[in-house]
Each structure stands twice: as structure tokens, then as C-alpha cells.
Design a protein around this motif. Structure first.
Motif, PDB file in Angstrom:
ATOM      1  N   LEU A 192       0.824  -1.212   0.000  1.00  0.00           N
ATOM      2  CA  LEU A 192       0.000   0.000   0.000  1.00  0.00           C
ATOM      3  C   LEU A 192       0.856   1.260   0.000  1.00  0.00           C
ATOM      4  O   LEU A 192       0.533   2.241  -0.669  1.00  0.00           O
ATOM      5  CB  LEU A 192      -0.957   0.008   1.192  1.00  0.00           C
ATOM      6  CG  LEU A 192      -2.174  -0.899   1.061  1.00  0.00           C
ATOM      7  CD1 LEU A 192      -2.973  -0.912   2.357  1.00  0.00           C
ATOM      8  CD2 LEU A 192      -3.055  -0.458  -0.093  1.00  0.00           C
ATOM      9  N   ALA A 193       1.947   1.256   0.737  1.00  0.00           N
ATOM     10  CA  ALA A 193       2.842   2.418   0.754  1.00  0.00           C
ATOM     11  C   ALA A 193       3.452   2.639  -0.625  1.00  0.00           C
ATOM     12  O   ALA A 193       3.529   3.784  -1.108  1.00  0.00           O
ATOM     13  CB  ALA A 193       3.939   2.227   1.800  1.00  0.00           C
ATOM     14  N   GLU A 194       3.871   1.565  -1.268  1.00  0.00           N
ATOM     15  CA  GLU A 194       4.445   1.691  -2.619  1.00  0.00           C
ATOM     16  C   GLU A 194       3.377   2.133  -3.615  1.00  0.00           C
ATOM     17  O   GLU A 194       3.628   2.947  -4.493  1.00  0.00           O
ATOM     18  CB  GLU A 194       5.073   0.362  -3.046  1.00  0.00           C
ATOM     19  CG  GLU A 194       5.784   0.423  -4.365  1.00  0.00           C
ATOM     20  CD  GLU A 194       6.996   1.346  -4.383  1.00  0.00           C
ATOM     21  OE1 GLU A 194       7.477   1.640  -5.493  1.00  0.00           O
ATOM     22  OE2 GLU A 194       7.464   1.778  -3.308  1.00  0.00           O
ATOM     23  N   LYS A 195       2.172   1.605  -3.467  1.00  0.00           N
ATOM     24  CA  LYS A 195       1.060   1.988  -4.342  1.00  0.00           C
ATOM     25  C   LYS A 195       0.786   3.487  -4.214  1.00  0.00           C
ATOM     26  O   LYS A 195       0.643   4.186  -5.221  1.00  0.00           O
ATOM     27  CB  LYS A 195      -0.180   1.186  -3.947  1.00  0.00           C
ATOM     28  CG  LYS A 195      -1.358   1.407  -4.842  1.00  0.00           C
ATOM     29  CD  LYS A 195      -2.531   0.572  -4.390  1.00  0.00           C
ATOM     30  CE  LYS A 195      -2.354  -0.829  -4.867  1.00  0.00           C
ATOM     31  NZ  LYS A 195      -3.607  -1.553  -5.073  1.00  0.00           N
TER      32      LYS A 195
ATOM     33  N   VAL B 168       3.559   5.405  -5.993  1.00  0.00           N
ATOM     34  CA  VAL B 168       3.417   5.345  -7.453  1.00  0.00           C
ATOM     35  C   VAL B 168       2.268   6.241  -7.916  1.00  0.00           C
ATOM     36  O   VAL B 168       2.388   6.944  -8.923  1.00  0.00           O
ATOM     37  CB  VAL B 168       3.218   3.882  -7.915  1.00  0.00           C
ATOM     38  CG1 VAL B 168       2.771   3.807  -9.362  1.00  0.00           C
ATOM     39  CG2 VAL B 168       4.501   3.091  -7.711  1.00  0.00           C
ATOM     40  N   TYR B 169       1.172   6.236  -7.189  1.00  0.00           N
ATOM     41  CA  TYR B 169       0.049   7.114  -7.540  1.00  0.00           C
ATOM     42  C   TYR B 169       0.457   8.586  -7.455  1.00  0.00           C
ATOM     43  O   TYR B 169       0.113   9.388  -8.327  1.00  0.00           O
ATOM     44  CB  TYR B 169      -1.150   6.851  -6.629  1.00  0.00           C
ATOM     45  CG  TYR B 169      -1.924   5.584  -6.942  1.00  0.00           C
ATOM     46  CD1 TYR B 169      -1.713   4.851  -8.103  1.00  0.00           C
ATOM     47  CD2 TYR B 169      -2.872   5.114  -6.054  1.00  0.00           C
ATOM     48  CE1 TYR B 169      -2.433   3.704  -8.366  1.00  0.00           C
ATOM     49  CE2 TYR B 169      -3.603   3.969  -6.318  1.00  0.00           C
ATOM     50  CZ  TYR B 169      -3.374   3.269  -7.478  1.00  0.00           C
ATOM     51  OH  TYR B 169      -4.108   2.136  -7.744  1.00  0.00           O
ATOM     52  N   GLU B 170       1.182   8.952  -6.417  1.00  0.00           N
ATOM     53  CA  GLU B 170       1.664  10.333  -6.289  1.00  0.00           C
ATOM     54  C   GLU B 170       2.575  10.690  -7.462  1.00  0.00           C
ATOM     55  O   GLU B 170       2.476  11.795  -8.017  1.00  0.00           O
ATOM     56  CB  GLU B 170       2.427  10.513  -4.986  1.00  0.00           C
ATOM     57  CG  GLU B 170       1.566  10.571  -3.760  1.00  0.00           C
ATOM     58  CD  GLU B 170       2.389  10.670  -2.485  1.00  0.00           C
ATOM     59  OE1 GLU B 170       3.536  11.164  -2.536  1.00  0.00           O
ATOM     60  OE2 GLU B 170       1.882  10.244  -1.444  1.00  0.00           O
ATOM     61  N   GLU B 171       3.458   9.773  -7.810  1.00  0.00           N
ATOM     62  CA  GLU B 171       4.374  10.016  -8.924  1.00  0.00           C
ATOM     63  C   GLU B 171       3.597  10.208 -10.221  1.00  0.00           C
ATOM     64  O   GLU B 171       3.904  11.099 -11.012  1.00  0.00           O
ATOM     65  CB  GLU B 171       5.344   8.829  -9.044  1.00  0.00           C
ATOM     66  CG  GLU B 171       6.466   9.045 -10.014  1.00  0.00           C
ATOM     67  CD  GLU B 171       7.441   7.868 -10.046  1.00  0.00           C
ATOM     68  OE1 GLU B 171       8.148   7.748 -11.057  1.00  0.00           O
ATOM     69  OE2 GLU B 171       7.481   7.080  -9.082  1.00  0.00           O
TER      70      GLU B 171
ATOM     71  N   TYR C  40       0.919  -1.697  -9.980  1.00  0.00           N
ATOM     72  CA  TYR C  40       0.233  -1.470  -8.713  1.00  0.00           C
ATOM     73  C   TYR C  40      -1.219  -1.023  -8.833  1.00  0.00           C
ATOM     74  O   TYR C  40      -1.984  -1.180  -7.892  1.00  0.00           O
ATOM     75  CB  TYR C  40       0.994  -0.426  -7.886  1.00  0.00           C
ATOM     76  CG  TYR C  40       2.268  -0.961  -7.298  1.00  0.00           C
ATOM     77  CD1 TYR C  40       2.244  -1.795  -6.185  1.00  0.00           C
ATOM     78  CD2 TYR C  40       3.506  -0.632  -7.851  1.00  0.00           C
ATOM     79  CE1 TYR C  40       3.407  -2.294  -5.649  1.00  0.00           C
ATOM     80  CE2 TYR C  40       4.671  -1.123  -7.312  1.00  0.00           C
ATOM     81  CZ  TYR C  40       4.620  -1.956  -6.206  1.00  0.00           C
ATOM     82  OH  TYR C  40       5.774  -2.455  -5.681  1.00  0.00           O
ATOM     83  N   ALA C  41      -1.611  -0.433  -9.931  1.00  0.00           N
ATOM     84  CA  ALA C  41      -2.939   0.181 -10.029  1.00  0.00           C
ATOM     85  C   ALA C  41      -4.058  -0.860 -10.084  1.00  0.00           C
ATOM     86  O   ALA C  41      -3.938  -1.895 -10.728  1.00  0.00           O
ATOM     87  CB  ALA C  41      -3.012   1.082 -11.261  1.00  0.00           C
ATOM     88  N   ALA C  42      -5.140  -0.540  -9.405  1.00  0.00           N
ATOM     89  CA  ALA C  42      -6.346  -1.362  -9.447  1.00  0.00           C
ATOM     90  C   ALA C  42      -7.004  -1.178 -10.821  1.00  0.00           C
ATOM     91  O   ALA C  42      -6.808  -0.145 -11.481  1.00  0.00           O
ATOM     92  CB  ALA C  42      -7.296  -0.929  -8.339  1.00  0.00           C
TER      93      ALA C  42
END
Length: 158
Positions: free
Chosen positions: A33-36, A39-42, A79-81
Motif C-alpha cells: 500500500l505504501a508503494e502503491k 506510485v500514484y503520487e508520482e 500497482y494500479a487497481a
């Protein structure tokens, strides 16, 4: 050593093993979840904003946009749903349409801009639902993605 003591010792070992496995699963979930979230922020940092549709189109700007998106594409797809990838796809389609229709002289809050801006917000809502779902900051409302969006996406990809 009595049977009761033996059972008590065996129960303690089983409980310790079970606790270790649960801790490991929880720890891995938190790491993912932290990595997700990272990645979303990036992605949101390099994602073109709806206001960009009002800028004059140039091949250089298009190249920059493509390179920025490709820099995060692999990690994002890992990582994305599915709802997030669908929201991104819908947004990029609407932004492309707005990019074609709008320019620096276009009226403010043009309907094409509004559609793209709503789709951009939908990306963020789906990301919040996915990455922050178990926290108080998660989005718990109904998805704003079209009901038939998954079927449409399947049809387009085949």
C-alpha cells in the motif's frame, strides 16, 4: 511432563506461528500500500492537467507528455487497481478530445474542459478508494465511472 503441559506448550508454539504469519501478511500489505501510494503520487505529478488542453499544441509538448507518462507507466500498471487504470484511460481519451477542440482562445470552462476535469477528479477518487480504503481518508462513495466502462474497455482491447 504431563499431557496438559505438553498441549499447552504445543498450543503456544502454534499461536506464535500463527501470530508470526499474520504479522508478516499485515507487514507485506502495508508495504504494498505504501508503494502503491508512492506510485500514484508520482503519476499525479507527471499527469497532464485538464488546464493543459487550453495550451497551444506543439509536437514538443506532445513528446514531453508522452515521455512523462511512459516514465511511470510500468510501475503504475504493476500497482494500479483495474478501476484506476480504467479512470486513467477515460481521462486520457477526454483530455485528448479537449486538446483537439480547445486552444488558448477558447472560452473558459468549455464543456470539453469540464468533462476532462471531472475525469481527472475520478482518477483521484479511484486512487483514494484503492490506496486509502482501509483508512479514514479513503473514498467510500459510489464510483463515478460509467457502469458499462469495463465491458467497453474489454471490447476495445479485443
Amino acid at each position: 511432563m504431563t499431557t496438559g503441559e505438553l498441549l499447552l506448550g504445543l498450543g503456544g508454539v502454534c499461536l506464535a506461528g500463527f501470530s508470526f504469519l499474520l504479522g508478516r501478511i499485515f507487514s507485506q500489505s502495508e508495504a504494498v500500500l505504501a508503494e502503491k501510494r508512492r506510485v500514484y503520487e508520482e503519476f499525479l505529478t507527471v499527469c497532464p492537467m485538464p488546464n493543459d488542453a487550453y495550451k497551444a499544441w506543439t509536437p514538443e509538448r506532445e513528446q514531453e507528455r508522452t515521455e512523462a507518462f511512459q516514465s511511470v507507466y510500468g510501475k503504475l500498471m504493476l500497482y494500479a487497481a483495474p478501476a484506476v487504470t480504467l479512470a486513467i484511460s477515460l481521462y486520457l481519451d477526454l483530455l485528448n478530445a479537449a486538446d483537439i477542440e480547445l486552444g488558448p482562445e477558447s472560452e473558459p470552462l468549455h464543456p470539453a474542459f469540464k468533462e476532462a476535469a471531472k475525469a481527472h477528479n475520478d482518477i483521484i477518487l479511484e486512487m483514494r478508494r484503492d490506496a486509502l480504503g482501509l483508512s479514514m481518508f479513503g473514498y467510500y462513495g459510489k464510483s463515478r465511472l460509467p457502469a458499462n466502462a469495463y465491458e467497453e474497455a474489454k471490447r476495445k482491447s479485443l
